[in-house]
Write a protein that holds these residues in place. Structure first.
Motif, PDB file in Angstrom:
ATOM      1  N   PHE A 108      -5.753  -1.517  -5.889  1.00  0.00           N
ATOM      2  CA  PHE A 108      -4.786  -2.423  -5.301  1.00  0.00           C
ATOM      3  C   PHE A 108      -6.066  -1.941  -4.141  1.00  0.00           C
ATOM      4  O   PHE A 108      -6.195  -3.785  -3.499  1.00  0.00           O
ATOM      5  N   GLN A 109      -6.368  -0.707  -3.514  1.00  0.00           N
ATOM      6  CA  GLN A 109      -6.841  -0.714  -2.705  1.00  0.00           C
ATOM      7  C   GLN A 109      -8.548  -1.485  -1.978  1.00  0.00           C
ATOM      8  O   GLN A 109      -9.109  -1.904  -1.193  1.00  0.00           O
TER       9      GLN A 109
ATOM     10  N   THR B 180      -3.988   2.185  -7.723  1.00  0.00           N
ATOM     11  CA  THR B 180      -3.624   2.288  -6.569  1.00  0.00           C
ATOM     12  C   THR B 180      -5.340   2.050  -6.148  1.00  0.00           C
ATOM     13  O   THR B 180      -5.425   1.416  -5.079  1.00  0.00           O
TER      14      THR B 180
ATOM     15  N   PRO C 170       2.046   7.364  -7.421  1.00  0.00           N
ATOM     16  CA  PRO C 170       1.892   7.956  -8.129  1.00  0.00           C
ATOM     17  C   PRO C 170       2.082   9.329  -7.557  1.00  0.00           C
ATOM     18  O   PRO C 170       2.851  10.844  -8.198  1.00  0.00           O
TER      19      PRO C 170
ATOM     20  N   ALA D 122      -8.551   6.294  -0.374  1.00  0.00           N
ATOM     21  CA  ALA D 122      -7.197   6.141  -0.115  1.00  0.00           C
ATOM     22  C   ALA D 122      -6.476   5.435   1.321  1.00  0.00           C
ATOM     23  O   ALA D 122      -5.500   5.335   2.132  1.00  0.00           O
TER      24      ALA D 122
ATOM     25  N   PHE E 195       1.983   1.379  -4.178  1.00  0.00           N
ATOM     26  CA  PHE E 195       0.528   1.766  -4.531  1.00  0.00           C
ATOM     27  C   PHE E 195       0.667   3.477  -4.577  1.00  0.00           C
ATOM     28  O   PHE E 195       0.226   4.395  -4.507  1.00  0.00           O
ATOM     29  N   VAL E 196       0.318   4.058  -3.040  1.00  0.00           N
ATOM     30  CA  VAL E 196       0.228   5.097  -2.840  1.00  0.00           C
ATOM     31  C   VAL E 196       1.154   6.127  -2.663  1.00  0.00           C
ATOM     32  O   VAL E 196       1.186   7.625  -3.281  1.00  0.00           O
TER      33      VAL E 196
ATOM     34  N   THR F   9      -2.374   6.164 -10.169  1.00  0.00           N
ATOM     35  CA  THR F   9      -3.571   6.652  -9.284  1.00  0.00           C
ATOM     36  C   THR F   9      -4.810   5.141 -10.294  1.00  0.00           C
ATOM     37  O   THR F   9      -5.328   5.070  -8.714  1.00  0.00           O
TER      38      THR F   9
ATOM     39  N   ASN G  82       1.169  -1.037   0.448  1.00  0.00           N
ATOM     40  CA  ASN G  82       0.256  -0.030   0.215  1.00  0.00           C
ATOM     41  C   ASN G  82       0.946   0.953   0.251  1.00  0.00           C
ATOM     42  O   ASN G  82       0.401   1.949  -0.629  1.00  0.00           O
ATOM     43  N   TYR G  83       1.970   0.819   0.534  1.00  0.00           N
ATOM     44  CA  TYR G  83       3.094   2.479   0.779  1.00  0.00           C
ATOM     45  C   TYR G  83       3.876   2.539  -1.577  1.00  0.00           C
ATOM     46  O   TYR G  83       3.368   3.467  -1.278  1.00  0.00           O
TER      47      TYR G  83
ATOM     48  N   SER H  43      -5.167   3.378   3.829  1.00  0.00           N
ATOM     49  CA  SER H  43      -4.047   3.297   4.298  1.00  0.00           C
ATOM     50  C   SER H  43      -3.918   3.233   6.164  1.00  0.00           C
ATOM     51  O   SER H  43      -3.474   2.593   6.831  1.00  0.00           O
TER      52      SER H  43
END
Length: 112
Positions: free
Chosen positions: A43-44, A40, A15, A99, A11-12, A37, A8-9, A103
């Protein structure tokens, strides 16, 4: 859970880094950052649903999935029925809030 948190880190942050570098060098990197994004969000969304299936009683995950459902229902309703400018603004803000919320959920679960 720590692996999901680290992913997650990535993918955030990817971008944000691509857009920032793209603003100073080439606009192509900024475009790649904007396209990233989408990954992202995907994924989320996938891991949020997977985590909810694993822990169906978690109120935070339920709120996250409800927020995602609300976003995807509000989008076509506003596009085809209502046409309110304020809702278009909300449609820009809601994914950012989701998002950040996802996170924080993954961070808390990784550090329990």
């Amino acid at each position: 859970m720590k692996a999901i948190n680290y992913l997650n880190y990535f993918f955030v942050a990817a971008p944000i880094i691509l857009i920032t570098i793209g603003l100073f060098t080439s606009s192509e990197l900024a475009c790649f950052g904007l396209l990233f994004t989408i990954l992202t969000g995907l994924f989320q969304l996938i891991f949020g649903i997977k985590m909810l299936i694993d822990e169906p009683d978690d109120k935070n995950l339920q709120a996250y999935v409800n927020g995602v459902i609300f976003f995807f229902l509000l989008w076509p309703v506003n596009a085809f029925i209502m046409h309110f400018e304020f809702i278009y603004f909300l449609l820009f803000i809601i994914p950012i809030i989701l998002a950040i919320y996802f996170s924080t959920i993954t961070y808390k679960k990784a550090h329990q």
